[in-house]
Design an enzyme around this catalytic site. Sequence first.
Site, mmCIF file in Angstrom:
data_model
loop_
_atom_site.group_PDB
_atom_site.id
_atom_site.type_symbol
_atom_site.label_atom_id
_atom_site.label_comp_id
_atom_site.label_asym_id
_atom_site.label_seq_id
_atom_site.Cartn_x
_atom_site.Cartn_y
_atom_site.Cartn_z
ATOM 1 N N ASP A 54 -105.764 -44.494 78.303
ATOM 2 C CA ASP A 54 -105.214 -45.354 77.263
ATOM 3 C C ASP A 54 -105.490 -46.835 77.460
ATOM 4 O O ASP A 54 -104.866 -47.677 76.807
ATOM 5 C CB ASP A 54 -103.706 -45.127 77.154
ATOM 6 C CG ASP A 54 -103.383 -43.746 76.622
ATOM 7 O OD1 ASP A 54 -103.926 -43.393 75.554
ATOM 8 O OD2 ASP A 54 -102.622 -43.021 77.271
ATOM 9 N N ASP A 97 -106.698 -38.231 70.581
ATOM 10 C CA ASP A 97 -106.311 -39.642 70.633
ATOM 11 C C ASP A 97 -107.364 -40.501 71.343
ATOM 12 O O ASP A 97 -107.491 -41.705 71.071
ATOM 13 C CB ASP A 97 -104.993 -39.825 71.390
ATOM 14 C CG ASP A 97 -103.946 -38.766 71.117
ATOM 15 O OD1 ASP A 97 -104.326 -37.600 70.922
ATOM 16 O OD2 ASP A 97 -102.754 -39.094 71.151
#
Length: 414
Positions: A116, A180
Amino acid sequence: MNNKLISSGCAGVVLTCLLAFIPGMKIDPVINENFAVAAAQYEKMLAVSKDMIQYPRGTAKDGSLRYVGIGDWTGGFWPGALWYMFEHTGEQQWRIAAEKWTESLESNQYNTKHHDIGFMMYNSYGNGLRLTNNESYKPILIQSAKSLIKRYSPVVGSIQSWNSRKSKDGNAWDFPVIIDNMMNLELLFWATKVTGDNSYRDIAIRHAETSMKNHVRPDYSSYHVVSYDTITGAPAYRQTAQGFSDNSTWSRGQAWGIYGFTTTYRETKDKRFLKTAMGMADFFLNNKTLPEDKIPLWDFNVGKPGFIPDWKYEPAKYTEIPRDASAAAIASSALLELSEYVSKGKAKKYRKAATEMIHSLSTSAYRAEPGTNNFFILKNSVGALPMDSEVNVPLVYADYYFLEALLRLKKLNN
Protein backbone atom coordinates in the site's frame (compact mmCIF):
# COMPACT_ATOMS: atom_id res chain seq x y z
CA MET A 1 -30.37 3.67 5.50
CA ASN A 2 -33.51 5.61 4.62
CA ASN A 3 -34.61 4.76 1.08
CA LYS A 4 -37.04 7.70 1.08
CA LEU A 5 -34.09 10.01 1.56
CA ILE A 6 -32.30 8.38 -1.34
CA SER A 7 -35.29 8.72 -3.63
CA SER A 8 -36.13 12.31 -2.73
CA GLY A 9 -32.51 13.41 -2.74
CA CYS A 10 -31.97 12.06 -6.26
CA ALA A 11 -35.14 13.51 -7.81
CA GLY A 12 -33.20 16.26 -9.54
CA VAL A 13 -30.29 14.13 -10.68
CA VAL A 14 -31.51 13.52 -14.24
CA LEU A 15 -32.16 17.22 -14.91
CA THR A 16 -28.84 18.26 -13.39
CA CYS A 17 -26.98 15.63 -15.39
CA LEU A 18 -28.58 16.79 -18.63
CA LEU A 19 -27.67 20.40 -17.86
CA ALA A 20 -24.06 19.36 -17.20
CA PHE A 21 -23.67 18.34 -20.85
CA ILE A 22 -24.95 21.58 -22.38
CA PRO A 23 -22.02 23.62 -23.76
CA GLY A 24 -21.47 26.89 -21.95
CA MET A 25 -23.27 25.85 -18.75
CA LYS A 26 -21.72 27.04 -15.52
CA ILE A 27 -19.91 24.71 -13.16
CA ASP A 28 -22.17 22.19 -11.46
CA PRO A 29 -23.22 23.85 -8.17
CA VAL A 30 -22.89 20.57 -6.28
CA ILE A 31 -19.09 20.89 -6.55
CA ASN A 32 -18.79 24.08 -4.51
CA GLU A 33 -21.53 22.87 -2.19
CA ASN A 34 -19.62 19.71 -1.32
CA PHE A 35 -16.33 21.52 -0.86
CA ALA A 36 -18.09 23.90 1.54
CA VAL A 37 -19.29 20.92 3.57
CA ALA A 38 -15.78 19.45 3.42
CA ALA A 39 -14.28 22.70 4.69
CA ALA A 40 -16.66 22.80 7.65
CA GLN A 41 -15.93 19.17 8.51
CA TYR A 42 -12.18 19.28 8.02
CA GLU A 43 -11.68 22.44 10.05
CA LYS A 44 -13.21 20.53 12.96
CA MET A 45 -11.16 17.43 12.14
CA LEU A 46 -7.95 19.45 12.24
CA ALA A 47 -9.01 20.98 15.55
CA VAL A 48 -9.33 17.57 17.25
CA SER A 49 -6.54 15.71 15.40
CA LYS A 50 -3.38 17.06 16.99
CA ASP A 51 -1.21 13.94 17.17
CA MET A 52 0.71 13.79 13.92
CA ILE A 53 1.31 10.05 14.23
CA GLN A 54 -2.38 9.21 14.47
CA TYR A 55 -4.28 9.45 11.17
CA PRO A 56 -8.09 9.78 10.88
CA ARG A 57 -9.56 6.66 9.31
CA GLY A 58 -13.26 6.38 10.22
CA THR A 59 -15.56 5.56 13.11
CA ALA A 60 -14.69 3.05 15.83
CA LYS A 61 -17.10 0.46 17.27
CA ASP A 62 -17.91 2.79 20.17
CA GLY A 63 -18.81 5.62 17.78
CA SER A 64 -15.67 7.65 18.38
CA LEU A 65 -13.28 8.95 15.74
CA ARG A 66 -10.97 6.09 14.79
CA TYR A 67 -7.30 6.85 14.32
CA VAL A 68 -4.61 4.54 12.95
CA GLY A 69 -0.83 4.55 13.11
CA ILE A 70 1.68 5.42 10.43
CA GLY A 71 1.86 1.84 9.13
CA ASP A 72 -1.83 1.62 8.26
CA TRP A 73 -2.65 1.57 4.55
CA THR A 74 -5.05 4.50 4.86
CA GLY A 75 -2.60 7.05 6.27
CA GLY A 76 -2.05 8.91 3.00
CA PHE A 77 -5.71 9.66 2.33
CA TRP A 78 -6.06 12.34 5.01
CA PRO A 79 -3.21 14.55 3.75
CA GLY A 80 -4.36 13.76 0.21
CA ALA A 81 -7.83 15.09 1.01
CA LEU A 82 -6.25 18.24 2.45
CA TRP A 83 -4.28 18.70 -0.78
CA TYR A 84 -7.56 18.48 -2.72
CA MET A 85 -9.00 21.18 -0.46
CA PHE A 86 -6.03 23.39 -1.35
CA GLU A 87 -6.37 22.58 -5.04
CA HIS A 88 -10.02 23.66 -5.08
CA THR A 89 -9.82 26.72 -2.85
CA GLY A 90 -6.23 27.95 -3.21
CA GLU A 91 -6.38 28.79 0.50
CA GLN A 92 -3.07 28.57 2.34
CA GLN A 93 -4.58 27.06 5.47
CA TRP A 94 -5.20 23.85 3.56
CA ARG A 95 -1.71 23.84 2.04
CA ILE A 96 -0.09 24.30 5.45
CA ALA A 97 -2.15 21.48 6.97
CA ALA A 98 -1.52 19.20 3.96
CA GLU A 99 2.24 19.78 4.16
CA LYS A 100 2.36 18.97 7.88
CA TRP A 101 0.38 15.78 7.57
CA THR A 102 2.21 14.71 4.39
CA GLU A 103 5.65 15.20 5.89
CA SER A 104 4.66 13.20 8.97
CA LEU A 105 4.60 10.14 6.67
CA GLU A 106 8.24 10.50 5.56
CA SER A 107 9.51 7.30 7.18
CA ASN A 108 7.00 5.26 5.16
CA GLN A 109 9.26 5.62 2.14
CA TYR A 110 11.13 2.59 3.52
CA ASN A 111 8.02 0.54 4.29
CA THR A 112 8.18 -2.87 2.59
CA LYS A 113 5.65 -4.65 4.82
CA HIS A 114 2.77 -4.43 2.34
CA HIS A 115 1.85 -3.12 -1.10
CA ASP A 116 0.00 0.00 0.00
CA ILE A 117 2.98 2.33 -0.32
CA GLY A 118 1.32 3.89 -3.37
CA PHE A 119 -1.85 4.72 -1.43
CA MET A 120 0.22 6.08 1.44
CA MET A 121 2.85 8.10 -0.39
CA TYR A 122 1.58 8.99 -3.87
CA ASN A 123 -1.74 10.31 -2.56
CA SER A 124 0.13 12.50 -0.08
CA TYR A 125 3.58 13.38 -1.44
CA GLY A 126 2.46 12.89 -5.03
CA ASN A 127 -0.35 15.40 -4.77
CA GLY A 128 1.91 17.74 -2.85
CA LEU A 129 4.55 17.61 -5.58
CA ARG A 130 1.96 18.13 -8.30
CA LEU A 131 0.48 21.19 -6.61
CA THR A 132 3.59 22.88 -5.18
CA ASN A 133 6.54 21.47 -7.14
CA ASN A 134 8.37 20.91 -3.85
CA GLU A 135 11.57 19.23 -5.08
CA SER A 136 12.26 17.70 -1.67
CA TYR A 137 9.31 15.38 -2.23
CA LYS A 138 10.87 13.70 -5.28
CA PRO A 139 13.56 11.57 -3.55
CA ILE A 140 10.99 10.44 -0.99
CA LEU A 141 8.66 9.26 -3.74
CA ILE A 142 11.50 7.57 -5.61
CA GLN A 143 12.51 5.68 -2.48
CA SER A 144 8.86 4.74 -1.98
CA ALA A 145 8.83 3.22 -5.46
CA LYS A 146 12.04 1.31 -4.65
CA SER A 147 10.39 -0.07 -1.54
CA LEU A 148 7.28 -1.12 -3.45
CA ILE A 149 9.12 -3.12 -6.11
CA LYS A 150 10.93 -5.13 -3.46
CA ARG A 151 7.68 -7.05 -3.18
CA TYR A 152 7.71 -7.94 -6.89
CA SER A 153 8.23 -11.55 -8.00
CA PRO A 154 9.37 -12.08 -11.61
CA VAL A 155 8.17 -15.68 -11.33
CA VAL A 156 4.62 -14.62 -10.51
CA GLY A 157 4.75 -11.38 -12.46
CA SER A 158 3.08 -9.46 -9.64
CA ILE A 159 3.75 -7.33 -6.60
CA GLN A 160 2.79 -9.27 -3.48
CA SER A 161 -0.02 -7.49 -1.66
CA TRP A 162 -0.06 -9.14 1.75
CA ASN A 163 2.45 -11.36 3.46
CA SER A 164 1.59 -15.06 3.48
CA ARG A 165 -1.52 -15.90 5.48
CA LYS A 166 -4.43 -18.30 5.59
CA SER A 167 -7.81 -17.60 4.01
CA LYS A 168 -11.00 -17.71 6.09
CA ASP A 169 -11.50 -21.34 5.05
CA GLY A 170 -7.91 -22.32 5.88
CA ASN A 171 -6.21 -22.22 2.47
CA ALA A 172 -2.58 -21.16 2.54
CA TRP A 173 -2.13 -17.91 0.65
CA ASP A 174 1.62 -17.95 0.01
CA PHE A 175 1.68 -15.02 -2.42
CA PRO A 176 -1.65 -13.17 -2.19
CA VAL A 177 -2.36 -10.37 -4.66
CA ILE A 178 -5.52 -8.29 -4.33
CA ILE A 179 -7.26 -6.25 -7.03
CA ASP A 180 -6.63 -3.14 -4.89
CA ASN A 181 -2.95 -3.41 -5.85
CA MET A 182 -3.71 -1.94 -9.28
CA MET A 183 -3.97 1.41 -7.49
CA ASN A 184 -0.30 1.41 -6.50
CA LEU A 185 1.06 1.21 -10.04
CA GLU A 186 0.76 4.94 -10.71
CA LEU A 187 3.69 5.55 -8.36
CA LEU A 188 5.85 3.23 -10.46
CA PHE A 189 4.93 4.90 -13.75
CA TRP A 190 5.82 8.24 -12.18
CA ALA A 191 9.17 6.90 -10.94
CA THR A 192 10.22 5.87 -14.44
CA LYS A 193 9.30 9.27 -15.88
CA VAL A 194 11.36 11.04 -13.24
CA THR A 195 14.38 8.72 -13.04
CA GLY A 196 14.55 7.32 -16.58
CA ASP A 197 14.77 3.83 -15.06
CA ASN A 198 12.36 1.65 -17.03
CA SER A 199 12.32 -1.12 -14.43
CA TYR A 200 9.55 0.59 -12.47
CA ARG A 201 7.35 0.90 -15.54
CA ASP A 202 8.13 -2.65 -16.68
CA ILE A 203 7.07 -4.05 -13.31
CA ALA A 204 3.87 -1.99 -13.33
CA ILE A 205 2.94 -3.26 -16.79
CA ARG A 206 3.74 -6.88 -15.94
CA HIS A 207 1.66 -6.64 -12.77
CA ALA A 208 -1.26 -5.17 -14.72
CA GLU A 209 -1.00 -7.92 -17.34
CA THR A 210 -1.00 -10.62 -14.65
CA SER A 211 -3.99 -9.06 -12.88
CA MET A 212 -5.82 -8.69 -16.19
CA LYS A 213 -5.29 -12.40 -16.84
CA ASN A 214 -6.07 -13.79 -13.41
CA HIS A 215 -8.23 -11.29 -11.51
CA VAL A 216 -10.66 -10.38 -14.29
CA ARG A 217 -13.29 -12.93 -15.33
CA PRO A 218 -14.58 -13.28 -18.92
CA ASP A 219 -17.60 -11.11 -18.07
CA TYR A 220 -15.24 -8.44 -16.63
CA SER A 221 -16.28 -9.04 -13.03
CA SER A 222 -13.34 -9.52 -10.69
CA TYR A 223 -11.89 -11.72 -8.00
CA HIS A 224 -10.71 -9.95 -4.88
CA VAL A 225 -7.73 -12.20 -4.04
CA VAL A 226 -5.55 -14.37 -6.25
CA SER A 227 -2.87 -16.29 -4.39
CA TYR A 228 -0.01 -17.67 -6.47
CA ASP A 229 2.32 -20.64 -6.23
CA THR A 230 5.72 -19.09 -5.60
CA ILE A 231 7.53 -21.90 -7.45
CA THR A 232 5.48 -22.11 -10.66
CA GLY A 233 3.94 -18.64 -10.62
CA ALA A 234 0.52 -20.14 -11.38
CA PRO A 235 -2.65 -19.11 -9.52
CA ALA A 236 -3.26 -21.43 -6.55
CA TYR A 237 -6.49 -19.88 -5.24
CA ARG A 238 -9.00 -17.32 -6.48
CA GLN A 239 -10.96 -16.16 -3.44
CA THR A 240 -12.20 -13.19 -1.47
CA ALA A 241 -11.41 -11.59 1.85
CA GLN A 242 -13.83 -8.67 1.95
CA GLY A 243 -16.47 -9.77 -0.55
CA PHE A 244 -19.52 -11.99 -0.10
CA SER A 245 -18.11 -15.18 -1.61
CA ASP A 246 -15.16 -16.38 -3.64
CA ASN A 247 -17.13 -16.26 -6.90
CA SER A 248 -18.92 -12.98 -6.20
CA THR A 249 -17.90 -9.46 -7.18
CA TRP A 250 -16.99 -7.16 -4.30
CA SER A 251 -18.11 -3.71 -5.40
CA ARG A 252 -15.12 -1.73 -4.13
CA GLY A 253 -12.79 -4.26 -5.73
CA GLN A 254 -14.56 -3.71 -9.05
CA ALA A 255 -14.12 0.04 -8.60
CA TRP A 256 -10.40 -0.41 -7.85
CA GLY A 257 -10.14 -2.35 -11.10
CA ILE A 258 -11.86 0.31 -13.22
CA TYR A 259 -9.60 2.96 -11.74
CA GLY A 260 -6.36 0.97 -11.90
CA PHE A 261 -6.73 -0.20 -15.49
CA THR A 262 -7.77 3.30 -16.58
CA THR A 263 -4.60 4.69 -15.02
CA THR A 264 -2.51 1.97 -16.66
CA TYR A 265 -4.02 2.81 -20.06
CA ARG A 266 -3.26 6.49 -19.52
CA GLU A 267 0.39 5.68 -18.84
CA THR A 268 0.88 3.06 -21.58
CA LYS A 269 -1.77 3.77 -24.26
CA ASP A 270 -2.02 -0.03 -24.53
CA LYS A 271 -5.59 -0.70 -25.68
CA ARG A 272 -5.72 -4.02 -23.83
CA PHE A 273 -5.91 -2.05 -20.60
CA LEU A 274 -8.53 0.33 -22.00
CA LYS A 275 -10.68 -2.62 -23.05
CA THR A 276 -10.39 -4.08 -19.56
CA ALA A 277 -11.24 -0.78 -17.88
CA MET A 278 -14.29 -0.37 -20.13
CA GLY A 279 -15.40 -3.95 -19.57
CA MET A 280 -15.16 -3.57 -15.79
CA ALA A 281 -16.98 -0.22 -15.95
CA ASP A 282 -19.80 -1.68 -18.04
CA PHE A 283 -20.14 -4.63 -15.66
CA PHE A 284 -20.47 -2.15 -12.77
CA LEU A 285 -22.99 0.13 -14.49
CA ASN A 286 -25.06 -2.52 -16.27
CA ASN A 287 -25.38 -4.83 -13.28
CA LYS A 288 -29.00 -5.59 -12.45
CA THR A 289 -28.35 -5.23 -8.73
CA LEU A 290 -27.05 -1.65 -9.06
CA PRO A 291 -29.65 0.53 -7.32
CA GLU A 292 -31.33 3.41 -9.11
CA ASP A 293 -29.16 5.96 -7.33
CA LYS A 294 -26.01 4.19 -8.59
CA ILE A 295 -24.57 3.58 -5.10
CA PRO A 296 -23.77 -0.16 -5.17
CA LEU A 297 -24.47 -2.83 -2.63
CA TRP A 298 -21.24 -3.73 -0.84
CA ASP A 299 -21.09 -6.83 -3.07
CA PHE A 300 -22.90 -7.24 -6.38
CA ASN A 301 -23.90 -10.83 -5.64
CA VAL A 302 -24.67 -10.71 -1.93
CA GLY A 303 -27.38 -13.22 -1.04
CA LYS A 304 -27.87 -14.39 -4.62
CA PRO A 305 -28.33 -18.09 -5.49
CA GLY A 306 -25.05 -19.82 -6.28
CA PHE A 307 -22.95 -17.43 -4.19
CA ILE A 308 -22.15 -19.06 -0.86
CA PRO A 309 -19.91 -17.39 1.72
CA ASP A 310 -17.42 -19.34 3.83
CA TRP A 311 -18.32 -17.18 6.84
CA LYS A 312 -21.52 -16.82 8.84
CA TYR A 313 -23.68 -14.35 6.96
CA GLU A 314 -26.49 -12.88 9.07
CA PRO A 315 -28.72 -10.77 6.81
CA ALA A 316 -31.14 -10.15 9.68
CA LYS A 317 -28.41 -8.08 11.32
CA TYR A 318 -29.06 -5.30 8.81
CA THR A 319 -32.38 -3.68 7.97
CA GLU A 320 -31.27 -3.80 4.34
CA ILE A 321 -28.18 -4.88 2.43
CA PRO A 322 -25.48 -2.27 3.16
CA ARG A 323 -24.42 0.04 0.37
CA ASP A 324 -20.80 1.12 -0.12
CA ALA A 325 -20.38 4.84 -0.66
CA SER A 326 -16.63 4.35 -0.99
CA ALA A 327 -17.12 2.10 -4.03
CA ALA A 328 -19.26 4.77 -5.68
CA ALA A 329 -16.75 7.52 -4.89
CA ILE A 330 -13.87 5.53 -6.41
CA ALA A 331 -15.93 4.45 -9.42
CA SER A 332 -17.18 7.98 -10.13
CA SER A 333 -13.65 9.36 -10.16
CA ALA A 334 -12.44 6.52 -12.39
CA LEU A 335 -15.36 6.89 -14.81
CA LEU A 336 -14.70 10.58 -15.29
CA GLU A 337 -11.12 9.90 -16.33
CA LEU A 338 -12.11 6.89 -18.42
CA SER A 339 -14.60 9.07 -20.31
CA GLU A 340 -11.69 11.05 -21.74
CA TYR A 341 -10.29 8.01 -23.57
CA VAL A 342 -13.38 6.49 -25.20
CA SER A 343 -15.85 7.18 -28.01
CA LYS A 344 -18.40 9.98 -27.63
CA GLY A 345 -21.19 7.55 -26.87
CA LYS A 346 -19.24 5.80 -24.15
CA ALA A 347 -17.97 9.11 -22.80
CA LYS A 348 -21.53 10.37 -22.39
CA LYS A 349 -22.55 7.16 -20.61
CA TYR A 350 -19.62 7.24 -18.20
CA ARG A 351 -19.89 10.96 -17.42
CA LYS A 352 -23.63 10.72 -16.88
CA ALA A 353 -23.23 7.75 -14.52
CA ALA A 354 -20.39 9.42 -12.60
CA THR A 355 -22.39 12.63 -12.25
CA GLU A 356 -25.40 10.69 -10.98
CA MET A 357 -23.19 8.95 -8.40
CA ILE A 358 -21.76 12.29 -7.27
CA HIS A 359 -25.23 13.79 -6.92
CA SER A 360 -26.48 10.75 -5.00
CA LEU A 361 -23.49 10.95 -2.66
CA SER A 362 -24.40 14.61 -2.14
CA THR A 363 -27.81 13.77 -0.67
CA SER A 364 -28.54 13.42 3.03
CA ALA A 365 -28.57 9.64 2.65
CA TYR A 366 -24.80 9.65 2.16
CA ARG A 367 -23.42 13.09 2.99
CA ALA A 368 -23.15 14.14 6.61
CA GLU A 369 -24.43 17.31 8.18
CA PRO A 370 -21.53 19.52 9.29
CA GLY A 371 -20.49 18.75 12.84
CA THR A 372 -21.60 15.10 12.67
CA ASN A 373 -20.11 11.84 11.33
CA ASN A 374 -16.81 12.35 13.19
CA PHE A 375 -16.12 15.20 10.75
CA PHE A 376 -15.94 13.05 7.61
CA ILE A 377 -17.94 14.07 4.54
CA LEU A 378 -19.52 10.76 3.51
CA LYS A 379 -21.48 8.23 5.54
CA ASN A 380 -22.38 4.62 4.82
CA SER A 381 -19.27 2.94 3.51
CA VAL A 382 -18.33 -0.67 4.14
CA GLY A 383 -14.80 -1.75 5.00
CA ALA A 384 -14.93 -5.52 5.54
CA LEU A 385 -18.38 -6.89 6.28
CA PRO A 386 -17.29 -10.56 6.61
CA MET A 387 -15.08 -9.46 9.52
CA ASP A 388 -17.90 -7.26 10.88
CA SER A 389 -15.50 -4.36 10.47
CA GLU A 390 -16.43 -0.82 9.42
CA VAL A 391 -20.01 -1.39 8.26
CA ASN A 392 -22.17 1.65 7.49
CA VAL A 393 -19.53 4.09 8.70
CA PRO A 394 -17.46 6.92 7.23
CA LEU A 395 -14.10 5.96 5.74
CA VAL A 396 -11.34 8.41 4.88
CA TYR A 397 -10.71 6.97 1.43
CA ALA A 398 -14.36 7.48 0.50
CA ASP A 399 -13.85 11.19 1.21
CA TYR A 400 -10.57 11.27 -0.72
CA TYR A 401 -11.99 9.82 -3.93
CA PHE A 402 -15.19 11.85 -3.60
CA LEU A 403 -13.17 15.06 -3.54
CA GLU A 404 -11.07 13.80 -6.44
CA ALA A 405 -14.24 13.04 -8.42
CA LEU A 406 -15.52 16.55 -7.72
CA LEU A 407 -12.28 18.07 -8.98
CA ARG A 408 -12.39 15.92 -12.12
CA LEU A 409 -16.00 16.94 -12.74
CA LYS A 410 -15.01 20.57 -12.25
CA LYS A 411 -12.31 20.27 -14.89
CA LEU A 412 -14.68 18.60 -17.34
CA ASN A 413 -17.31 21.31 -16.72
CA ASN A 414 -14.72 23.93 -17.50
